[in-house]
Write an enzyme that holds these catalytic residues in place. Structure first.
Site, short mmCIF file in Angstrom:
data_model
loop_
_atom_site.label_atom_id
_atom_site.label_comp_id
_atom_site.label_asym_id
_atom_site.label_seq_id
_atom_site.Cartn_x
_atom_site.Cartn_y
_atom_site.Cartn_z
N GLU A 1 41.94 11.26 -24.79
CA GLU A 1 43.25 11.90 -24.63
C GLU A 1 43.41 12.26 -23.16
O GLU A 1 42.46 12.76 -22.53
CB GLU A 1 43.31 13.17 -25.50
CG GLU A 1 44.68 13.81 -25.57
CD GLU A 1 44.97 14.89 -24.54
OE1 GLU A 1 46.09 15.43 -24.56
OE2 GLU A 1 44.08 15.21 -23.70
N HIS B 1 46.82 17.31 -15.96
CA HIS B 1 47.38 18.16 -17.02
C HIS B 1 48.51 19.06 -16.53
O HIS B 1 49.57 19.13 -17.13
CB HIS B 1 46.26 19.02 -17.63
CG HIS B 1 46.76 19.93 -18.72
ND1 HIS B 1 47.28 21.18 -18.46
CD2 HIS B 1 46.84 19.75 -20.05
CE1 HIS B 1 47.65 21.73 -19.60
NE2 HIS B 1 47.39 20.89 -20.58
N GLU C 1 49.40 11.59 -23.27
CA GLU C 1 50.36 12.67 -23.55
C GLU C 1 51.36 12.78 -22.41
O GLU C 1 50.98 13.04 -21.26
CB GLU C 1 49.64 14.02 -23.74
CG GLU C 1 50.67 15.09 -24.09
CD GLU C 1 50.14 16.51 -24.10
OE1 GLU C 1 48.91 16.73 -24.22
OE2 GLU C 1 50.99 17.42 -23.98
N ASP D 1 46.64 13.32 -19.90
CA ASP D 1 48.00 13.83 -19.66
C ASP D 1 48.63 13.12 -18.48
O ASP D 1 47.94 12.85 -17.48
CB ASP D 1 47.93 15.33 -19.36
CG ASP D 1 47.17 16.08 -20.44
OD1 ASP D 1 47.74 16.31 -21.50
OD2 ASP D 1 45.98 16.41 -20.20
N HIS E 1 39.00 15.00 -25.41
CA HIS E 1 40.18 15.69 -24.90
C HIS E 1 40.10 15.86 -23.38
O HIS E 1 39.22 16.56 -22.89
CB HIS E 1 40.28 17.05 -25.59
CG HIS E 1 41.47 17.85 -25.23
ND1 HIS E 1 41.40 19.03 -24.56
CD2 HIS E 1 42.79 17.62 -25.44
CE1 HIS E 1 42.61 19.51 -24.38
NE2 HIS E 1 43.48 18.68 -24.91
O1 G3P Z 1 47.06 16.47 -27.06
C1 G3P Z 1 46.52 17.66 -27.50
C2 G3P Z 1 46.44 18.69 -26.44
O2 G3P Z 1 45.98 18.09 -25.27
C3 G3P Z 1 47.72 19.39 -26.15
O3 G3P Z 1 47.59 20.49 -25.31
O4 G3P Z 1 47.73 21.68 -23.18
O5 G3P Z 1 45.64 20.51 -23.78
O6 G3P Z 1 47.66 19.21 -23.17
P1 G3P Z 1 47.13 20.47 -23.79
CA CA Z 2 46.93 17.03 -23.46
#
Ligand code: G3P
Ligand code: CA
Length: 238
Positions: free
Chosen positions: A36, A51, A109, A38, A9
């Site tokens: 993962e 993010h 994401e 952003d 993550h």
């Molecule tokens: O994709 C899962 C998670 O990353 C979503 O929340 O705020 O960490 O981007 P956040």
């Molecule tokens: Ca995320």
């Protein structure tokens, strides 16, 4: 081979600065199957990996991503954790895709809140097509309109339905979006809903798992296909 996906993550974000090449390299080195990350759009319309809608928390700069050009964003140091000293730049998504190649899958994401990144779906679809990375990626978002738009523009791109609280009309939303996977917050997991998703061939990837007991329970559940963690050490046996 264990098909349960180890998903890093924001990269190996428990130990290294999130959403940077340093965290991504360390994630691969520690055995992650998927990273993962952003994405937002810079002021000059580039897909950048970060993010927050502002750079303040993760860098030594200040300002909104949408107000800064890529050249300006690149000037700042995103090494907020200082696990290893030195300058750590912000990656663009095309840099990350080029780097990932066949080594690791990506869960990209789309961030569309609180700031809306107008046109981000088209830019992402074009980039995935140009780089031929489509079969190694899942595009997820809390913004389900963005997921529908991705499907409309690029039907073959796999999408993941992100959510952070329990749904009443879960099945309707899943059907409407035609998603490849569902990504519930770890404490918004409803076994019945996820068993139903599983029975329809939909992958299930909860986030963010922070302890071994939860990880073990998800593994044993029979309806979870992988989990996102900040700390990849959770996947090791001891
Ligand atoms: O994709 C899962 C998670 O990353 C979503 O929340 O705020 O960490 O981007 P956040
Ligand atoms: Ca995320």
């Amino acid at each position: 081979m264990d098909s349960f996906l180890k998903i890093a993550h924001r990269g190996y974000s428990a130990r290294y600065p999130e959403n940077t090449f340093l965290a991504f390299e360390k994630a691969i080195a520690t055995g992650a199957d998927m990273i993962e990350l952003d994405v937002h759009l810079s002021q000059d319309g580039r897909l950048v990996v970060i993010h927050d809608e502002r750079i303040d928390r993760t860098s030594n700069g200040t300002g909104a991503v949408a107000d800064l050009s890529l050249a300006e964003l690149k000037r700042y140091n995103y090494n907020n954790r200082m696990a290893e000293p030195g300058f750590v730049g912000i990656p663009t998504l095309d840099e990350v895709i080029g780097w990932a190649g066949n080594r690791v899958m990506l869960n990209i994401e789309i961030k569309n809140g609180p700031v809306r990144n107008e046109g981000i779906e088209r830019k992402l679809a074009d980039l995935l097509q140009e780089t031929r990375f489509t079969d190694r990626v899942i595009v997820s978002s809390f913004d389900h309109y963005a997921l529908a738009e991705m499907k409309r523009i690029a039907g073959s791109v796999r999408t993941g339905m992100l959510y952070d609280s329990v749904w009443i009309r879960f099945a309707d939303e899943v059907r409407a979006l035609g998603v490849f996977s569902v990504h519930p917050r770890a404490d918004a997991v409803k076994a019945g809903q996820l068993r139903w998703a599983k029975s329809r061939g939909i992958q299930v990837y909860p986030w963010v798992v922070k302890d071994r007991e939860t990880l073990k329970a998800f593994r044993a559940s029979g309806y979870v296909d992988g989990v996102m963690v900040n700390d990849l050490a959770l996947f090791s046996e001891h």
